[in-house]
Design a protein around this motif. Structure first.
Motif, PDB file in Angstrom:
ATOM      1  N   ILE A 256       0.510  -1.440  -0.164  1.00 37.75           N
ATOM      2  CA  ILE A 256      -0.060   0.021   0.163  1.00 37.75           C
ATOM      3  C   ILE A 256       0.598   1.123  -0.193  1.00 37.75           C
ATOM      4  O   ILE A 256       0.673   2.150   0.781  1.00 37.75           O
ATOM      5  N   SER A 257       2.219   0.910   0.292  1.00 40.60           N
ATOM      6  CA  SER A 257       3.180   2.530   0.016  1.00 40.60           C
ATOM      7  C   SER A 257       2.503   3.223  -1.176  1.00 40.60           C
ATOM      8  O   SER A 257       3.005   4.576  -0.442  1.00 40.60           O
ATOM      9  N   GLN A 258       2.456   2.606  -1.945  1.00 39.82           N
ATOM     10  CA  GLN A 258       2.361   4.096  -3.559  1.00 39.82           C
ATOM     11  C   GLN A 258       0.734   4.122  -3.257  1.00 39.82           C
ATOM     12  O   GLN A 258       0.588   5.431  -4.005  1.00 39.82           O
ATOM     13  N   LEU A 259       0.195   3.951  -2.187  1.00 40.40           N
ATOM     14  CA  LEU A 259      -1.580   4.380  -1.994  1.00 40.40           C
ATOM     15  C   LEU A 259      -1.818   5.426  -1.615  1.00 40.40           C
ATOM     16  O   LEU A 259      -0.476   5.937  -0.806  1.00 40.40           O
ATOM     17  N   ASP A 260      -2.840   6.190  -1.485  1.00 46.33           N
ATOM     18  CA  ASP A 260      -2.825   7.566  -1.128  1.00 46.33           C
ATOM     19  C   ASP A 260      -3.097   7.570   0.757  1.00 46.33           C
ATOM     20  O   ASP A 260      -4.517   6.997   0.577  1.00 46.33           O
ATOM     21  N   PRO A 261      -2.625   7.912   1.493  1.00 46.75           N
ATOM     22  CA  PRO A 261      -2.070   7.094   3.119  1.00 46.75           C
ATOM     23  C   PRO A 261      -3.745   8.313   3.901  1.00 46.75           C
ATOM     24  O   PRO A 261      -3.983   7.771   4.481  1.00 46.75           O
ATOM     25  N   ALA A 262      -4.174   9.217   2.809  1.00 46.32           N
ATOM     26  CA  ALA A 262      -6.024   9.444   3.512  1.00 46.32           C
ATOM     27  C   ALA A 262      -7.213   8.512   3.236  1.00 46.32           C
ATOM     28  O   ALA A 262      -7.845   8.921   3.757  1.00 46.32           O
ATOM     29  N   LYS A 263      -6.657   8.224   2.237  1.00 43.81           N
ATOM     30  CA  LYS A 263      -7.702   6.235   2.211  1.00 43.81           C
ATOM     31  C   LYS A 263      -6.883   5.387   2.275  1.00 43.81           C
ATOM     32  O   LYS A 263      -8.207   4.794   3.212  1.00 43.81           O
ATOM     33  N   VAL A 264      -6.206   5.240   2.463  1.00 48.59           N
ATOM     34  CA  VAL A 264      -5.358   3.501   2.588  1.00 48.59           C
ATOM     35  C   VAL A 264      -4.696   3.566   4.715  1.00 48.59           C
ATOM     36  O   VAL A 264      -3.666   4.528   3.683  1.00 48.59           O
ATOM     37  N   GLY A 265      -4.606   3.151   5.708  1.00 49.08           N
ATOM     38  CA  GLY A 265      -3.599   3.131   6.247  1.00 49.08           C
ATOM     39  C   GLY A 265      -2.994   1.779   6.728  1.00 49.08           C
ATOM     40  O   GLY A 265      -4.096   1.040   6.119  1.00 49.08           O
ATOM     41  N   PHE A 266      -2.463   1.117   7.581  1.00 50.50           N
ATOM     42  CA  PHE A 266      -1.252  -0.057   7.571  1.00 50.50           C
ATOM     43  C   PHE A 266      -1.788  -0.242   9.056  1.00 50.50           C
ATOM     44  O   PHE A 266      -1.298   1.172  10.050  1.00 50.50           O
ATOM     45  N   ALA A 267      -2.377  -1.265   9.643  1.00 49.68           N
ATOM     46  CA  ALA A 267      -1.884  -1.507  11.882  1.00 49.68           C
ATOM     47  C   ALA A 267      -1.538  -2.614  11.357  1.00 49.68           C
ATOM     48  O   ALA A 267      -1.849  -3.884  11.169  1.00 49.68           O
ATOM     49  N   VAL A 268      -0.591  -3.272  12.339  1.00 52.13           N
ATOM     50  CA  VAL A 268      -0.162  -3.824  13.459  1.00 52.13           C
ATOM     51  C   VAL A 268      -1.230  -4.113  14.361  1.00 52.13           C
ATOM     52  O   VAL A 268      -1.136  -3.038  15.488  1.00 52.13           O
ATOM     53  N   PRO A 269      -2.109  -4.886  14.261  1.00 53.68           N
ATOM     54  CA  PRO A 269      -3.276  -5.013  15.694  1.00 53.68           C
ATOM     55  C   PRO A 269      -2.215  -5.427  17.122  1.00 53.68           C
ATOM     56  O   PRO A 269      -1.158  -5.685  17.231  1.00 53.68           O
ATOM     57  N   LYS A 270      -2.867  -5.000  17.538  1.00 55.57           N
ATOM     58  CA  LYS A 270      -2.461  -5.216  18.899  1.00 55.57           C
ATOM     59  C   LYS A 270      -2.286  -6.419  19.577  1.00 55.57           C
ATOM     60  O   LYS A 270      -1.697  -6.879  20.554  1.00 55.57           O
ATOM     61  N   GLU A 271      -3.272  -7.351  19.287  1.00 59.16           N
ATOM     62  CA  GLU A 271      -2.359  -8.748  19.270  1.00 59.16           C
ATOM     63  C   GLU A 271      -1.560  -9.312  18.686  1.00 59.16           C
ATOM     64  O   GLU A 271      -0.320 -10.215  19.392  1.00 59.16           O
ATOM     65  N   GLY A 272      -1.015  -8.284  18.135  1.00 62.45           N
ATOM     66  CA  GLY A 272       0.130  -8.176  17.280  1.00 62.45           C
ATOM     67  C   GLY A 272       0.572  -9.024  15.270  1.00 62.45           C
ATOM     68  O   GLY A 272      -0.285  -8.987  15.044  1.00 62.45           O
ATOM     69  N   ALA A 273       1.023  -9.074  14.713  1.00 63.02           N
ATOM     70  CA  ALA A 273       0.831  -9.818  13.446  1.00 63.02           C
ATOM     71  C   ALA A 273       2.534 -10.254  13.108  1.00 63.02           C
ATOM     72  O   ALA A 273       3.349 -10.190  13.823  1.00 63.02           O
ATOM     73  N   PRO A 274       1.636 -11.518  11.967  1.00 61.73           N
ATOM     74  CA  PRO A 274       3.472 -11.717  11.270  1.00 61.73           C
ATOM     75  C   PRO A 274       4.284 -11.620  10.562  1.00 61.73           C
ATOM     76  O   PRO A 274       3.965 -10.504  10.035  1.00 61.73           O
ATOM     77  N   ALA A 275       5.414 -11.944  10.864  1.00 67.06           N
ATOM     78  CA  ALA A 275       6.765 -11.375   9.982  1.00 67.06           C
ATOM     79  C   ALA A 275       6.917 -12.208   9.364  1.00 67.06           C
ATOM     80  O   ALA A 275       7.349 -12.766   9.986  1.00 67.06           O
TER      81      ALA A 275
END
Length: 373
Positions: A256-275
């Motif tokens: 999503i790095s090339q998308l409009d950050p005003a429209k699309v966000g990114f989150a690592v949930p409080k439970e965590g995320a796989p890497a």
């Protein structure tokens, strides 16, 4: 992408990268010859879009080693299937360096399909590999390189206050508009963290048992069958998130790095995320292992790692990247999609568990049955 130049004294570079080696700790070390390595050509089996071709040219200029750069890995499963017969037969696969998906690292390492080496042959790796990556399994033979979380990309118009939990994707209000990945392992890792937070399983993704994986699949099954969650939508969800066809999707930040950050966000949930922690390795029977080690080590100079991260928008795998990048692109060095705060990094968990072939087959069969109805 903007590019920048780097020059180095070839003799000094070879002295650093092509240090002598012997036997250390009972491990065979590939002997180094600077003259031989500098006259070599290595063949790199790389992921699609793995690096800026200009960096390949810089490496040759600095060391005299040519790289036959082949972006032959568009699908990790297909590449593994294509080289497995040669490995099993004890035959060389025709590459000197390969990118290894985190899902297959244990297979390569445990089957003896990678060349071992003396750590002293990789001085920049020893010095600059990110401390948090030094402890991942098989880091001594499959060098961590690509590093990024699979978190949640989301439509800001719907999640006005952000997206904080995997559990929010189970709300009836988002039914049919949440994308999962097409393959099971990353889905099991992600939702396993959610079930762990609920006290329903005990282990983080890298230590998850087969029984726990099957429990995660059993949890996902009714949500997939009801249409709440949509498999095979996460990999290419960018446009659908932008226009609202999808409200949320599992995705790494680069998607999503090339998308409009005003429209699309990114989150690592409080439970965590796989890497995922994809690797660089030297396959058994490689024709030019000396030059291959020099090539791997070159990527761990901070300025080279910075160029990699600048081109791929992956998380840095080496120390000093942010400082090097700040001199070239201050805005990118301040981008939280690439340099997240410490509390986000603390919620990342490498995956997958080292399931054996039989266990992986069982997980894959169960997943296929689930998504095919």
């Amino acid at each position: 992408m903007d590019r920048y130049s780097f020059t180095a004294n070839r003799r000094q570079t070879l002295k650093l990268l092509l240090a002598g080696a012997g036997v250390m700790g009972g491990r065979f070390a590939i002997p180094f010859s600077a003259a031989h390595a500098a006259e070599s050509t290595i063949v790199w089996a790389a992921n699609s879009g793995e690096c800026d071709p200009a960096d390949i040219a810089r490496f040759k200029e600095a060391t005299g080693i040519a790289v036959d750069y082949r972006e032959v890995i568009s699908d990790a499963d297909q590449f593994f299937a294509s080289v497995r017969p040669q490995f099993t037969a004890g035959l060389p696969i025709g590459y000197d360096v390969i990118c290894i998906s985190s899902a297959y690292t244990s297979f390569y390492a445990d089957n003896g399909w990678l060349e071992p080496f003396d750590p002293a042959a990789l001085p920049n790796v020893q010095k600059n590999l990110l401390p948090s990556l030094k402890s991942v399994k098989h880091a001594d033979i499959a060098i961590p390189f690509d590093f990024a979380p699979v978190g949640l990309a989301f439509n800001r118009a719907h999640f006005k206050d952000g997206l904080e939990s995997w559990g929010q994707l189970l709300d009836s209000a988002v039914k049919g508009r949440v994308g999962l990945y097409a393959t099971p392992v990353v889905n099991v890792a992600a939702w396993g963290l959610y079930l762990k937070s609920q006290g329903k399983i005990d282990n983080v993704p890298a230590e998850m048992t087969l029984e726990e994986a099957m429990e995660v699949l059993a949890f996902l099954k009714p949500h997939i069958e009801s249409g709440q969650l949509l498999p095979a939508q996460g990999e290419n969800a960018g446009q659908k998130l932008s226009n609202g066809d999808l409200i949320a999707a599992m995705a790494p930040p680069v998607n999503i790095s090339q998308l409009d950050p005003a429209k699309v966000g990114f989150a690592v949930p409080k439970e965590g995320a796989p890497a995922y922690v994809d690797r660089l390795g030297i396959p058994k029977g490689a024709a030019n292992p000396e030059a291959a080690l020099a090539f791997i080590d070159w990527w761990f100079r901070p300025e080279n790692a910075a160029s990699f991260c600048r081109y791929t928008l992956q998380y840095p795998y080496a120390v000093g990247v942010k400082e090097a990048l700040a001199k070239l692109d201050p805005a990118l060095a301040a981008n939280p999609l690439i340099f997240p705060p410490a509390d986000v990094l603390d919620r990342l968990f490498p995956y997958p568990a080292p399931w054996d072939q039989r266990e992986r087959a069982q997980i894959a069969r169960t997943w296929t049955q689930m998504i095919s109805g």
